[in-house]
Design an enzyme around this catalytic site. Structure first.
Site, mmCIF file in Angstrom:
data_model
loop_
_atom_site.group_PDB
_atom_site.id
_atom_site.type_symbol
_atom_site.label_atom_id
_atom_site.label_comp_id
_atom_site.label_asym_id
_atom_site.label_seq_id
_atom_site.Cartn_x
_atom_site.Cartn_y
_atom_site.Cartn_z
ATOM 1 N N CYS A 74 0.844 -1.196 0.000
ATOM 2 C CA CYS A 74 0.000 0.000 0.000
ATOM 3 C C CYS A 74 0.878 1.244 0.000
ATOM 4 O O CYS A 74 0.631 2.198 -0.739
ATOM 5 C CB CYS A 74 -0.924 0.006 1.215
ATOM 6 S SG CYS A 74 -1.967 1.480 1.336
ATOM 7 N N CYS A 124 -4.903 -1.482 5.978
ATOM 8 C CA CYS A 124 -5.301 -0.117 5.640
ATOM 9 C C CYS A 124 -6.565 -0.023 4.805
ATOM 10 O O CYS A 124 -7.332 0.917 4.962
ATOM 11 C CB CYS A 124 -4.151 0.593 4.928
ATOM 12 S SG CYS A 124 -3.568 -0.225 3.433
#
EC number: 2.8.1.13
Length: 354
Positions: A100, A195
């Site tokens: 990410c 996330c």
């Protein structure tokens, strides 16, 4: 100096914004990166990104700073989620948050915006040092919150553009600042877990993409079938949670992917099965160590680092020798290397040895 600040709606990134304003920077624009998957998975969880944007809007109004919402859901799915799903299918333990940062927050974001910035600021717990244009990534002062593990796959070029103003602050100090300046989100809880999931449970995400498949749970030492499970992809080596059997605690010791079997041991036997050697590959060095001394490794996010030695084999495979046993080394996880508090980079775990 032209600065972009990534706001999440949380306290950390908001205090990072405040810190930069206090330092006198004026040419600032904030961005909220929309990567949540709740639009797709709304039936199994709440949708926090709308709440995030409410806080982002309030914080930016408080400091009179403009902001923009950047939609990176497609990029996130293609570059991170598909990787996680494929790793799970292979029986590996993925680390989506590492990619990410590398591929989305400091990758696709740069590609998406039309403006150029001198500095990208976030609320990450880490430090970047620059000596004569030589950049190093270091652990944060707050070792519990330190996020260098998740930043280990950034390139030097990416790091040269970043600034983490919270690196020298403890979480308690950040909360105190938030209350002193009366941030709108001063009482907001920290986000937990991966996330992109928000309030969606990880197992629900896995179930959505891979479904369920009944298989046996077998005691490793005896070969006795103790129960059943719903798919090997829900388990990782060293896992204790979710094994609801009597006479425990039980730990996952092995996975037979072809036959969908989970092998477990009780705590007494499990503690005899730690590993000291394993192989890693696909290494990303931020700064490659010149000497094989004072090195340590993190097998997972957290405070613990284990002293180690490394040896480069053929095909750029590295053998890692730990000074003490670890009990949850799983293929697909990432091993991150440190020299004291400097994060040198990391590699994907290929397999355990002894």
């Amino acid at each position: 100096m032209k600065i972009a600040i990534l706001l999440s709606g949380g306290v950390d990134s908001s205090v990072a914004l405040y810190t930069m304003i206090q330092k006198g920077y004026k040419n600032i624009k904030c961005y909220y990166l929309k990567i949540w998957l709740e639009d797709e998975l709304s039936y199994i969880g709440e949708c926090p990104w709308k709440e995030d944007i409410t806080y982002v809007d309030s914080v930016c109004k408080k400091f009179n700073v403009p902001y923009e919402i950047i939609n990176l859901q497609e990029e996130y799915y293609n570059r991170v989620v598909t990787y996680a799903i494929e790793e799970l299918k292979m029986g590996n333990t993925p680390s989506p948050d590492i990619f990410c940062n590398q591929r989305i927050k400091f990758g696709a974001f740069f590609e998406k915006i039309n403006e150029k910035y001198d500095l990208i600021v976030t609320g990450h717990y880490a430090k970047i040092e620059n000596k004569n244009n030589s950049y190093t990534l270091k652990q944060a002062k707050d070792k519990i919150k330190d996020q260098s593990y998740f930043l280990s796959h950034l390139s030097k070029k990416q790091i040269s553009k970043l600034h983490f103003p919270l690196g020298d602050l403890l979480k308690s100090e950040i909360r105190q600042i938030a209350h002193e300046i009366d941030l709108p989100n001063k009482n907001r809880k920290d986000s937990q877990g991966i996330c992109f999931l928000g309030k969606i449970k990880y197992n629900e995400f896995i179930k959505y993409h891979l479904g369920e498949l009944k298989g046996n749970i077998i005691e490793q030492e005896t070969g006795k079938i103790l129960g059943t499970h719903n798919g090997y992809w829900f388990f990782t080596i060293g896992q204790r949670k979710g094994i609801k059997l009597s006479h425990g605690p039980w730990f996952v010791t092995e996975k037979d992917i072809q036959n969908n079997i989970i092998y477990i041991s009780n705590s007494t036997n499990y503690l005899k099965q730690g590993k000291e050697q394993f192989l890693v590959h696909k290494t990303n060095w931020i700064n490659k160590p010149l000497k094989n001394d004072n090195l340590s490794a993190k097998i997972r996010h957290g405070e613990k680092k284990i002293k180690c030695k490394i040896e480069t084999l053929k095909d750029e495979i590295i053998r890692v020798n730990l000074e003490e046993k670890d009990y949850g080394i799983s293929p697909g996880q990432f091993c991150i290397f440190y020299k004291e508090d400097e994060c040198l980079g990391g590699a994907k775990i290929l397999k355990t040895l002894i």
